[in-house]
Design a protein around this motif. Structure first.
Motif, mmCIF file in Angstrom:
data_model
loop_
_atom_site.group_PDB
_atom_site.id
_atom_site.type_symbol
_atom_site.label_atom_id
_atom_site.label_comp_id
_atom_site.label_asym_id
_atom_site.label_seq_id
_atom_site.Cartn_x
_atom_site.Cartn_y
_atom_site.Cartn_z
ATOM 1 N N ALA A 117 0.841 -1.199 0.000
ATOM 2 C CA ALA A 117 0.000 0.000 0.000
ATOM 3 C C ALA A 117 0.871 1.242 0.000
ATOM 4 C CB ALA A 117 -0.921 0.007 1.210
ATOM 5 N N PHE A 118 0.524 2.200 -0.878
ATOM 6 C CA PHE A 118 1.270 3.444 -1.014
ATOM 7 C C PHE A 118 0.320 4.610 -0.759
ATOM 8 C CE2 PHE A 118 3.582 0.269 -3.236
ATOM 9 C CZ PHE A 118 4.923 0.655 -3.260
ATOM 10 N N TYR A 119 0.567 5.353 0.315
ATOM 11 C CA TYR A 119 -0.256 6.523 0.629
ATOM 12 C C TYR A 119 0.273 7.721 -0.147
ATOM 13 C CZ TYR A 119 -1.821 10.653 3.192
ATOM 14 O OH TYR A 119 -2.337 11.876 3.519
ATOM 15 N N ILE A 120 -0.623 8.365 -0.906
ATOM 16 C CA ILE A 120 -0.267 9.550 -1.688
ATOM 17 C C ILE A 120 -1.035 10.740 -1.116
ATOM 18 C CG2 ILE A 120 -0.081 10.550 -3.986
ATOM 19 C CD1 ILE A 120 1.332 7.871 -3.818
ATOM 20 N N ASN A 121 -0.324 11.732 -0.604
ATOM 21 C CA ASN A 121 -0.966 12.894 0.026
ATOM 22 C C ASN A 121 -1.417 13.892 -1.044
ATOM 23 O OD1 ASN A 121 -1.929 14.683 1.892
ATOM 24 N ND2 ASN A 121 0.082 15.490 2.447
ATOM 25 N N ASN A 122 -2.464 13.488 -1.766
ATOM 26 C CA ASN A 122 -3.018 14.317 -2.841
ATOM 27 C C ASN A 122 -4.505 13.996 -2.928
ATOM 28 O OD1 ASN A 122 -3.931 15.412 -5.249
ATOM 29 N ND2 ASN A 122 -2.072 14.917 -6.396
ATOM 30 N N ILE A 123 -5.358 14.889 -2.415
ATOM 31 C CA ILE A 123 -6.783 14.569 -2.299
ATOM 32 C C ILE A 123 -7.464 14.444 -3.654
ATOM 33 C CG2 ILE A 123 -6.993 15.585 -0.012
ATOM 34 C CD1 ILE A 123 -8.293 18.022 -1.292
ATOM 35 N N SER A 124 -6.856 14.960 -4.715
ATOM 36 C CA SER A 124 -7.486 14.897 -6.038
ATOM 37 C C SER A 124 -6.950 13.748 -6.890
ATOM 38 C CB SER A 124 -7.285 16.214 -6.783
ATOM 39 O OG SER A 124 -5.911 16.473 -7.003
ATOM 40 N N LEU A 125 -6.065 12.936 -6.328
ATOM 41 C CA LEU A 125 -5.424 11.881 -7.118
ATOM 42 C C LEU A 125 -6.442 10.892 -7.696
ATOM 43 C CD1 LEU A 125 -2.772 10.571 -8.100
ATOM 44 C CD2 LEU A 125 -2.819 9.188 -6.015
ATOM 45 N N ALA A 126 -7.403 10.459 -6.880
ATOM 46 C CA ALA A 126 -8.369 9.469 -7.351
ATOM 47 C C ALA A 126 -9.168 9.993 -8.541
ATOM 48 C CB ALA A 126 -9.312 9.068 -6.216
ATOM 49 N N GLU A 127 -9.573 11.280 -8.471
ATOM 50 C CA GLU A 127 -10.331 11.877 -9.583
ATOM 51 C C GLU A 127 -9.489 11.962 -10.848
ATOM 52 O OE1 GLU A 127 -12.481 15.558 -9.081
ATOM 53 O OE2 GLU A 127 -12.975 15.012 -7.017
ATOM 54 N N LYS A 128 -8.236 12.340 -10.680
ATOM 55 C CA LYS A 128 -7.347 12.460 -11.840
ATOM 56 C C LYS A 128 -7.118 11.104 -12.506
ATOM 57 C CE LYS A 128 -4.913 16.579 -10.206
ATOM 58 N NZ LYS A 128 -3.634 17.149 -9.712
ATOM 59 N N LEU A 129 -6.911 10.071 -11.694
ATOM 60 C CA LEU A 129 -6.658 8.740 -12.254
ATOM 61 C C LEU A 129 -7.919 8.143 -12.880
ATOM 62 C CD1 LEU A 129 -4.260 7.147 -9.611
ATOM 63 C CD2 LEU A 129 -3.695 8.102 -11.847
ATOM 64 N N LEU A 130 -9.077 8.522 -12.349
ATOM 65 C CA LEU A 130 -10.331 8.036 -12.915
ATOM 66 C C LEU A 130 -10.468 8.444 -14.387
ATOM 67 C CD1 LEU A 130 -12.995 6.551 -12.408
ATOM 68 C CD2 LEU A 130 -13.963 8.717 -11.600
ATOM 69 N N LYS A 131 -9.949 9.609 -14.722
ATOM 70 C CA LYS A 131 -9.988 10.066 -16.123
ATOM 71 C C LYS A 131 -9.161 9.152 -17.028
ATOM 72 C CE LYS A 131 -10.663 14.883 -14.739
ATOM 73 N NZ LYS A 131 -10.067 16.242 -14.687
ATOM 74 N N HIS A 132 -8.210 8.437 -16.421
ATOM 75 C CA HIS A 132 -7.397 7.470 -17.170
ATOM 76 C C HIS A 132 -7.953 6.044 -17.022
ATOM 77 C CE1 HIS A 132 -4.038 10.284 -18.023
ATOM 78 N NE2 HIS A 132 -4.416 10.840 -16.883
ATOM 79 N N ARG A 133 -9.170 5.952 -16.491
ATOM 80 C CA ARG A 133 -9.819 4.658 -16.249
ATOM 81 C C ARG A 133 -8.991 3.798 -15.295
ATOM 82 N NH1 ARG A 133 -11.982 3.159 -22.383
ATOM 83 N NH2 ARG A 133 -13.310 5.027 -22.608
ATOM 84 N N ILE A 134 -8.584 4.440 -14.210
ATOM 85 C CA ILE A 134 -7.841 3.754 -13.160
ATOM 86 C C ILE A 134 -8.542 4.021 -11.832
ATOM 87 C CG2 ILE A 134 -5.665 3.653 -11.874
ATOM 88 C CD1 ILE A 134 -4.232 4.413 -14.455
ATOM 89 N N LEU A 135 -8.826 2.951 -11.082
ATOM 90 C CA LEU A 135 -9.469 3.048 -9.782
ATOM 91 C C LEU A 135 -8.459 2.726 -8.685
ATOM 92 C CD1 LEU A 135 -12.773 1.090 -10.550
ATOM 93 C CD2 LEU A 135 -12.488 3.575 -10.453
#
Length: 346
Positions: free
Chosen positions: A292-310
């Protein structure tokens, strides 16, 4: 996150299909990919043919399936404990243990201890584990009370950190300590797959007990308790253990016979962790060897979703708080999929 992601109708794997769209998936707790492992599934089916779908009788029934005792012996040996107890869930294993051992003793909870270990609702503890260590040593050594129960996770899997319980060496030998550790996320992964039990303090005044869900890395709907023979015997005499039905024997048959599968998948996972961590170019928090890798970026999930990544993303510690974003690897991820994730992050 859209509601369509909460009504998925097929098993998770490295990809998830929703409608006609395929997403890469980097979340969950199937660290060793067991839910989609073809060899493990074959063992499970073999177990169903041998033992049926389930067993609704108590472990104290006068007619028993011998595989439950066999699986406990295998688990004790595999994770380097004197003895083991297996229940139908990790929650049951934790509650059984905490209720049986707390009694009239002084009970101290470490920060972020999993709710499965709570006797009652615990207030949120914002202290660091290091702060808690210091306060706990002072409290116990300065008290006239002699018996204490300490309850903790083996690690923090959200903001990855593995806890070191060596601080207990600083507690006076006259104090009797029972240490209950939840190793649900570490067992099968940390310490070369052996989990936490082998690394806990070994002193005459400290009794160590490990509880764990087997539903994560080990891929079973079951719970596990590791401890001394005397301790496991005590727990098996509780009304909770006596009254509860055991897990499906088929799963335990697979567990017993899957040692090589677990070892192979653990090796694949470690290679995935090395690949990802060596090429990740943004700040992250992780523990070597844990996926598990914690990324301190609250918008990361939204940004990756645009690349079809969950990825794993949810508010913590309260439902209205900002989400914590983690990338969770599994042995089922191929190199090409991990490289796609790295490109999308950058």
């Amino acid at each position: 996150m859209d509601s369509e992601f909460k009504s998925i109708s097929h098993p998770f794997s490295s990809t998830i299909e929703i409608g006609e769209t395929e997403y890469l998936y980097f979340g969950g707790t199937a660290y060793l990919g067991i839910p989609r492992n073809a060899e493990f599934i074959d063992l499970y089916i073999e177990g169903i043919k041998k033992f049926g779908l389930n067993n609704g009788t108590s472990r104290t029934n006068n007619i028993q399936l011998g595989i439950y005792d066999d699986a406990e012996k295998v688990a004790a040996k595999r994770f380097n404990a004197e003895d083991a107890l297996i229940t139908s869930s990790g929650y049951l294993a934790a509650q059984l243990t905490v209720k049986a051992l707390s009694g009239f003793e002084n009970v101290i909870y470490a920060p972020a201890t999993h709710p499965a270990l709570w006797l009652e609702n615990q207030p949120f503890n914002a202290k660091s584990f290091t702060e808690w260590e210091i306060k706990t040593i002072e409290l116990i050594n300065n008290s006239t009370d002699q018996s204490w129960v300490l309850i903790s996770n083996s690690m923090n899997n959200l903001f990855p950190e593995i806890y070191d319980f060596g601080f207990l060496e600083n507690i006076y030998p006259s104090k009797k300590i029972t240490l209950i550790v939840d190793d649900s996320h570490g067992i099968g992964i940390n310490n070369n797959g052996m989990g936490a039990f082998n690394n806990l303090p070994k002193k005459e005044n400290i009794e160590c007990v490990v509880v764990a869900s087997m539903a994560k890395a080990l891929g079973l709907d079951a719970g596990l308790v590791l401890g001394s023979k005397e301790m496991i015997k005590k727990l098996k005499n509780t009304s909770t253990f006596i009254g509860a039905s055991p897990p499906a024997a088929a799963g335990l048959y697979a567990f017993i016979n899957a040692e090589k599968i677990y070892a192979n998948e653990w090796y694949k996972l470690q290679e995935n962790i090395k690949l990802f961590s060596s090429k990740l170019n943004i700040n992250s928090k992780f523990v070597p060897g844990f996926p598990a890798f914690y990324i301190n970026n609250i918008s990361l999930a939204e940004k990756l979703l645009k690349h079809r990544i969950l990825i794993s993303s949810f508010p913590y510690p309260n439902v209205n708080d900002a989400p914590i974003n983690r990338i969770v690897l599994s042995s089922w991820h191929m190199d090409s999929v991990i490289l796609k994730l790295l490109v999308a992050i950058e």
